[in-house]
Design a protein around this motif. Structure first.
Motif, PDB file in Angstrom:
ATOM      1  N   ARG A  66       0.826  -1.212   0.000  1.00 21.75           N
ATOM      2  CA  ARG A  66       0.000   0.000   0.000  1.00 21.75           C
ATOM      3  C   ARG A  66       0.856   1.257   0.000  1.00 21.75           C
ATOM      4  O   ARG A  66       0.381   2.345   0.331  1.00 21.75           O
ATOM      5  N   GLN A  67       2.122   1.101  -0.355  1.00 23.80           N
ATOM      6  CA  GLN A  67       3.068   2.209  -0.297  1.00 23.80           C
ATOM      7  C   GLN A  67       2.595   3.478  -0.981  1.00 23.80           C
ATOM      8  O   GLN A  67       2.763   4.572  -0.461  1.00 23.80           O
ATOM      9  N   GLU A  68       2.021   3.305  -2.154  1.00 22.28           N
ATOM     10  CA  GLU A  68       1.575   4.450  -2.954  1.00 22.28           C
ATOM     11  C   GLU A  68       0.547   5.284  -2.178  1.00 22.28           C
ATOM     12  O   GLU A  68       0.576   6.501  -2.173  1.00 22.28           O
ATOM     13  N   ARG A 128       2.292   7.323   0.433  1.00 24.02           N
ATOM     14  CA  ARG A 128       3.060   8.397  -0.182  1.00 24.02           C
ATOM     15  C   ARG A 128       2.131   9.557  -0.557  1.00 24.02           C
ATOM     16  O   ARG A 128       2.384  10.711  -0.238  1.00 24.02           O
ATOM     17  N   GLN A 129       1.018   9.192  -1.159  1.00 27.86           N
ATOM     18  CA  GLN A 129       0.047  10.217  -1.553  1.00 27.86           C
ATOM     19  C   GLN A 129      -0.519  10.934  -0.325  1.00 27.86           C
ATOM     20  O   GLN A 129      -0.684  12.153  -0.331  1.00 27.86           O
TER      21      GLN A 129
END
Length: 526
Positions: free
Chosen positions: A117-119, A122-123
């Motif tokens: 779920r990194q994205e 980051r968002q």
RNA sequence: GCCCGCAUAGUCUAGUGGCCCAGGACGUCACCCUUUCAAGGUGAAGAUCGCGGGUUCGAAUCCCGCUGCGGGUACCA
């Protein structure tokens, strides 16, 4: 005080009708080792609470610390949960222990592995920066350590980071970012004010914002810290209640701030007690067995561990302590959860384990569960008669405290011969001498040979009669027999034991003990 | 150090102003049962309800202070 708050909360929800909102909770382990009993305790409370209210349990994996990942840990954790009987409705699933990675997921709120779920994080972090709730920080670990030390020594609040990068010029930040300079994202904590929240078991907890540090939200490796990931995921996964361990209380205000910054409704929250070792410190490996699998290996049965864990920090009334899982689901709620930490009492766990083995489980169940331990010891193979094993377990059932001790306890039922010691055979307590013992052994061997061990009452009458003839008390005759047959002084009832061992074995062992004792006499005399 | 949490017997707990000079359980001890060990039964010891102040006719229970213990104080969770 805590309970009043809890009741008030309930009442409010009833009045506004929000009780109808379906409850969703999560277990959020980090795959850094085996399932720890402390985490099993928190998980159990989460599970009972959710099941009691008919909610949904989510299993989410918090694997954002790439340095502390332990291979096979995930499988070990899900394995431990399953063994304990704690299931989940959404989240990751592991098909085989051998496979360290999740095979599939179920549920509509995935992925349930934070590393996937990194994205999202980051968002979220960028959104916070854009909206003035967070900022980039370029400080080196060395500077951070130095600043921390200085501020702590001088008692400057907040005691950690000095907010050095909090007001960097935007174009400066962009330039350094573009140049590829390493950076983290930090939360912009308000400079003053009081941050408070309601803990369902402790009531109102308030903290002065001036004591709060601008915590790191996004690490320089791109992974989020717990603070960011937990808030983002709990919101996105529609979690309604957070039940976690007490060690999270100090950072809860940070999470409050995060929900506020995102303008999200914060889930209800409650912190569960910590499990302590006998030195009153947080239970850890130093205190002996702490992982669920270790308890399993030590012969603790899951029902007993579950029951024991349930009554640490929660109680139903002033006397009931034994609860089935179903009863726990029916009775458990947060209003009877305590807020004070508890020492983990291995003795009481063992007592409870004995209760389950001796009084609650059936003979068939105990036999089935003892079987793996007997197989491992090599006492039972595919050729062993299941009925024989069951008969042996029946004899020892009431004195089993842990399944793991069954092989040791029942060894003499599975080995051809037994070993003796003088002290056991020539019982001082029964006031026996070697000579007397030899006479008893010889006489009983003949008596047993001439009788029928399958006739329990008949054999008893016969041996009691023999004691009379020899002018001895029953115990003085029975003890040498007991030791001759088993090699030990503590055994099940003598006649039941003889029956299970069988005529031939009894006669042989009585003879062997006699012979052995004679040899000992010869040695000591010579 | 600073911040936060907690506080009834060795341990886990009941207790939400009078029913409590505090109930249950583990552990400990004794006795009973008894062929040993368990199991079971009966009983005992063990708590000035952390301390000190209040509030109240009355406090383990409410308030304040203190003390003790624990947790946190990381680009761990």
């Amino acid at each position: 005080m805590a309970r009043q708050v809890c009741r008030a909360g309930k009442g409010t929800r009833t009045m506004t009708g929000e009780m109808t909102k379906p409850i969703r909770t999560r277990f959020a382990p980090s795959p850094t080792g085996d399932l720890h009993v402390g985490s099993a305790h928190t998980t159990l409370f989460n599970w009972l609470f959710t099941r009691h209210h008919g909610g949904t349990v989510v299993l989410r994996i918090e694997d954002t610390d790439r340095k502390r990942l332990v291979e096979r840990s995930l499988g070990s954790i899900t394995d431990g949960l399953t063994w304990l009987g704690l299931d989940w409705d959404e989240g990751i699933e592991i098909d085989e222990q051998a496979n360290p990675l999740p095979d599939r997921e179920r549920g509509d709120y995935g992925p349930y592995m934070q590393s996937e779920r990194q994205e999202l994080y980051r968002q979220s972090a960028e959104w916070l920066v854009e909206h003035g709730h967070a900022y980039y920080c370029f400080c080196s670990p060395e500077r951070l350590a130095q600043v921390r030390q200085e501020r702590q020594a001088k008692n400057i609040l907040p005691s950690g980071y000095d907010r050095h990068c909090r007001d960097l010029a935007p174009e400066d930040v962009q330039r350094r970012l573009a140049a590829g300079e390493g950076a983290v994202v930090r939360l912009k904590v308000p400079l003053e004010g009081v941050i408070s929240f309601t803990d369902l078991v402790r009531g109102e907890i308030a903290v002065d914002a001036r004591t709060l540090e601008d915590a790191v939200l996004l690490k320089s490796d791109g992974f989020p810290t717990y603070h960011l990931a937990n808030v983002v995921d709990d919101h996105l996964m529609a979690i309604t209640h957070i039940l976690r361990a007490e060690e999270w209380i100090p950072t809860a205000p940070l999470h409050v701030l995060l929900y506020r910054a995102f303008d999200w409704e914060m889930p209800q929250i409650a912190h569960m007690v910590l499990l302590l070792g006998t030195d009153r410190k947080k239970l850890s490996k130093r205190h002996g067995s702490t992982s669920v699998q270790e308890f399993r290996a030590n012969g603790i049965i899951p029902e007993a561990l579950l029951n024991y864990l349930a009554i640490i920090g929660w109680s139903w009334d002033d006397k009931t302590e034994i609860f089935s899982k179903e009863e726990l689901i029916e009775k458990f709620d947060l209003d009877r959860v305590k807020a004070s930490s508890a020492i983990f009492d291995h003795q009481k766990l063992e007592w409870m384990n004995g209760q389950y083995i001796n009084h609650i489980l059936t003979l068939d169940e105990v036999t089935a569960r003892a079987l793996p331990y007997l197989r491992e010891a090599g006492f039972v193979t595919d050729d062993t008669s299941p009925d024989y094993v069951k008969t042996v377990v029946a004899l020892e059932k009431e004195r089993i405290k842990r399944l793991s001790e069954v092989p040791e306890m029942t060894a003499y039922f599975f080995t051809p011969t037994v070993e003796y010691t003088i002290d056991a055979l020539v019982s001082k307590k029964q006031k026996l001498t070697p000579e007397l013992t030899l006479r008893v052994l010889a006489a009983t061997r003949d008596a047993v040979a001439g009788g029928d061990v399958a006739d329990l009452a008949g054999m008893e009458t016969r041996l009691r009669g023999l004691a009379d003839e020899l002018g001895l008390k029953a115990g003085q005759v029975f003890m040498p027999i007991r030791v001759a047959l088993s090699g030990r002084t503590a055994t099940p009832g003598l006649f039941e034991m003889m029956h299970v061992l069988g005529q031939e074995t009894c006669v042989a062992r009585l003879g062997a003990a006699h012979e052995w004792l004679q040899e000992q006499g010869a040695v000591t005399a010579g």
